[in-house]
Design a protein around this motif. Structure first.
Motif, PDB file in Angstrom:
ATOM      1  N   GLY A 359       6.985  37.878 -10.058  1.00  0.00           N
ATOM      2  CA  GLY A 359       6.553  37.498 -11.396  1.00  0.00           C
ATOM      3  C   GLY A 359       5.056  37.281 -11.488  1.00  0.00           C
ATOM      4  N   GLY A 360       4.459  36.634 -10.469  1.00  0.00           N
ATOM      5  CA  GLY A 360       3.018  36.420 -10.472  1.00  0.00           C
ATOM      6  C   GLY A 360       2.250  37.727 -10.422  1.00  0.00           C
ATOM      7  N   LEU A 361       2.698  38.668  -9.600  1.00  0.00           N
ATOM      8  CA  LEU A 361       2.039  39.975  -9.502  1.00  0.00           C
ATOM      9  C   LEU A 361       2.124  40.735 -10.821  1.00  0.00           C
ATOM     10  CD1 LEU A 361       3.309  40.979  -5.955  1.00  0.00           C
ATOM     11  CD2 LEU A 361       0.909  40.555  -6.581  1.00  0.00           C
ATOM     12  N   LEU A 362       3.300  40.729 -11.451  1.00  0.00           N
ATOM     13  CA  LEU A 362       3.450  41.427 -12.726  1.00  0.00           C
ATOM     14  C   LEU A 362       2.599  40.786 -13.819  1.00  0.00           C
ATOM     15  CD1 LEU A 362       7.282  42.165 -12.729  1.00  0.00           C
ATOM     16  CD2 LEU A 362       5.414  43.785 -12.371  1.00  0.00           C
ATOM     17  N   LEU A 369      -4.176  45.100 -17.249  1.00  0.00           N
ATOM     18  CA  LEU A 369      -3.935  46.164 -18.224  1.00  0.00           C
ATOM     19  C   LEU A 369      -4.528  45.778 -19.580  1.00  0.00           C
ATOM     20  CD1 LEU A 369      -2.519  48.916 -18.450  1.00  0.00           C
ATOM     21  CD2 LEU A 369      -0.489  47.691 -19.242  1.00  0.00           C
ATOM     22  N   TRP A 370      -4.452  44.518 -19.930  1.00  0.00           N
ATOM     23  CA  TRP A 370      -5.050  44.012 -21.166  1.00  0.00           C
ATOM     24  C   TRP A 370      -6.573  44.173 -21.106  1.00  0.00           C
ATOM     25  CZ3 TRP A 370      -3.555  38.489 -23.313  1.00  0.00           C
ATOM     26  CH2 TRP A 370      -4.078  38.332 -24.604  1.00  0.00           C
ATOM     27  N   PHE A 371      -7.170  43.866 -19.958  1.00  0.00           N
ATOM     28  CA  PHE A 371      -8.609  44.084 -19.790  1.00  0.00           C
ATOM     29  C   PHE A 371      -8.984  45.545 -20.026  1.00  0.00           C
ATOM     30  CE2 PHE A 371      -9.299  40.121 -17.097  1.00  0.00           C
ATOM     31  CZ  PHE A 371     -10.252  39.589 -17.951  1.00  0.00           C
ATOM     32  N   PHE A 467      -9.934  48.865 -14.576  1.00  0.00           N
ATOM     33  CA  PHE A 467      -8.959  47.808 -14.877  1.00  0.00           C
ATOM     34  C   PHE A 467      -7.527  48.359 -14.871  1.00  0.00           C
ATOM     35  CE2 PHE A 467     -12.595  45.663 -17.243  1.00  0.00           C
ATOM     36  CZ  PHE A 467     -12.747  44.663 -16.310  1.00  0.00           C
ATOM     37  N   VAL A 468      -7.327  49.520 -15.464  1.00  0.00           N
ATOM     38  CA  VAL A 468      -5.982  50.092 -15.531  1.00  0.00           C
ATOM     39  C   VAL A 468      -5.466  50.411 -14.131  1.00  0.00           C
ATOM     40  CG1 VAL A 468      -4.637  52.072 -16.329  1.00  0.00           C
ATOM     41  CG2 VAL A 468      -6.275  50.979 -17.874  1.00  0.00           C
TER      42      VAL A 468
END
Length: 496
Positions: A359-362, A369-371, A467-468
């Protein structure tokens, strides 16, 4: 005459080891809080120093007359010494004793910091940075080792690792902030002098908390393994750092990275078949938790370093923030890391280590991805704070969960080895990730420029690609966690 000894329950915190388990008689076993403070101070010194000089680089170059090609070596000299000597540093701590190695590392770091602050030539400054890297390669494994040998596995160790991981992740962000403040308000030399009170405080805490006894298992240092391991790591880090000047497809890059691979193979062969007392006992990697944690922390290291780097570039090169404002912009990141690190223990107890780590990694990947949507018109509050909090919260959670998994079931006499492996994974992951992502970002910027986009838009396009791809790396780490992290044992059913 000394008074009667107090019972262990009145002097030792729950989850702390006895004096024997902690490495011998001394105050470390009865003052676990001070041991944890010492470990966190050492880790803060290491992580702070890795980023505090970055914003001060232009001022250093102007003051000392650096050539453009030489200035990056203020960073590279530190990374080369640190990354190359990490495995050796972990083993030295196991053989020499934790307090002795810790005080030696702090002494070298303090002297190097003074020399860096007083440097009058580029060579003196680069040499001082290399000295700090040598000291950090000793301090980083010991800081984690102290927690492993002081706290037994369970809730107490999870809480201690949460605090340590919070310092690890937040130290880099604080370094960026503090570097901007010191450079703008005082002088670049203070990014070195600020280490002196931290080193003095850590040394005092070490003397009062870390047991002075030598390790029970006597051994000798594997000199051939040390040379081969250091050579492989140093050559790899050097080859990656030089890719900014020599393309990945160049003969020089192929030769350097090929040499690193060959020396690495020789190191593994020596350790497996010939070393009487190997610097890395390869059998430790038969433990699934050890090699999985090392692989995952390599991907986390790539994501963290690349994230800091490209966020800083976007703020300064696209949004035109000054050094102080760019440093202050990372405050939400610090807050998110703290929140995630402190929540990881509770999440692990409720959902298990595998679910918490995944969960932390995701969550961190979602933030990266937002960045990837940042543009030239993106506002700080509307487009930067949100992904900063999401990413940093996920980083805090997965750092604690992964470290707890990787250090579980480790014998005290091999705590330094495992600490060195985890730190080496994070350092090498950062170096590899930054080198690869910088090349890909540059290519994206070049493509955008060729397509007729403006200079700022082209820069933002390059950073967005980085970032992606970082989000993809974190998704891969999450997949590894799902596939290979052991599932928590099932609780036996209670019959009515």
């Amino acid at each position: 005459m000394p008074g009667p000894a107090l019972p262990p329950s009145s002097t030792t915190a729950p989850g702390a080891r006895s004096a024997t388990a902690a490495g011998g008689p001394g105050r470390a076993a009865v003052r676990p809080g001070l041991v944890l403070a010492t470990a966190c101070l050492c880790q803060l010194i290491v992580t702070l120093d890795a980023s505090i000089v970055n914003i001060a680089l232009p001022a250093m170059g102007h003051s000392l007359g650096f050539a453009d090609s030489a200035l990056p070596w203020v960073v590279n000299a530190y990374a080369l010494a640190f990354g190359g000597l990490l495995l050796l540093g972990g083993r030295v701590a196991d053989l020499a004793g934790h307090r002795r190695a810790l005080l030696a590392g702090l002494a070298v770091f303090g002297v190097a910091s003074v020399l860096g602050g007083l440097a009058q030539t580029p060579a003196q400054l680069i040499g001082a940075r290399a000295g700090q890297g040598v000291a950090s390669a000793l301090l980083a494994p010991i800081s984690l080792t102290l927690i492993m040998v002081t706290y037994t596995e369970g809730a107490a160790r999870a809480r201690a690792l949460g605090i340590w991981s919070m310092v690890t992740a937040a130290g880099s962000a604080l370094g960026v902030l503090l570097g901007g403040v010191l450079t703008d308000l005082l002088d670049w030399r203070w990014v070195f002098f600020v280490n002196i009170p931290l080193v003095a405080l850590a040394a005092l805490a070490a003397v009062r908390s870390v047991a002075a006894a030598r390790p029970k298992r006597e051994g000798r240092l594997d000199l051939v393994g040390a040379v081969l391991g250091t050579g492989a790591m140093s050559t790899l880090v050097y080859g990656l750092m030089e890719t900014d000047r020599h393309p990945w497809t160049s003969a020089r890059t192929f030769a350097t990275l090929g040499a690193a691979v060959l020396v690495g193979i020789a190191f593994l062969a020596w350790e497996a078949r010939f070393a009487a007392a190997p610097i890395v006992r390869l059998g430790v990697l038969r433990s699934r938790t050890a090699w999985v944690a090392s692989l995952i922390v390599t991907l986390i290291g790539a994501a963290m370093l690349a994230g800091f780097y490209f966020c800083s570039l976007h703020l300064q090169n696209v949004l035109h923030y000054g050094p102080l404002a760019a440093g202050a912009a990372f405050l939400p990141f610090c807050a998110g890391v703290m929140a995630g690190s402190m929540a990881a223990g509770r999440l692990g107890a409720r959902f298990g280590g595998r679910a918490t780590l995944t969960g932390g990694l995701l969550l961190a990947g979602l933030g990266m991805l937002w960045f990837g949507g940042l543009g030239v018109d993106s506002g700080y509050l509307t487009a930067f704070v949100g992904p900063s909090v999401v990413t940093s919260t996920g980083v805090g959670i997965c750092m604690v969960a992964n470290t707890a998994m990787g250090t579980s079931g480790v014998a005290p006499h091999e705590a330094g080895l495992v600490s060195g492996l985890l730190n080496a994974g994070r350092q090498c992951g950062g170096s590899i990730g930054l080198a690869v992502l910088a090349s890909l970002a540059t290519a994206a910027t070049r493509d955008a420029t060729g397509a007729g986009r403006g200079a700022l838009e082209a820069l933002a396009a390059g950073y967005d690609r980085a970032f992606v791809i970082t989000a993809v790396l974190l998704a891969v780490a999450a997949l590894i966690a799902v596939l290979f992290v052991p599932a928590p044992p099932r609780k036996p059913a209670v019959r009515a």
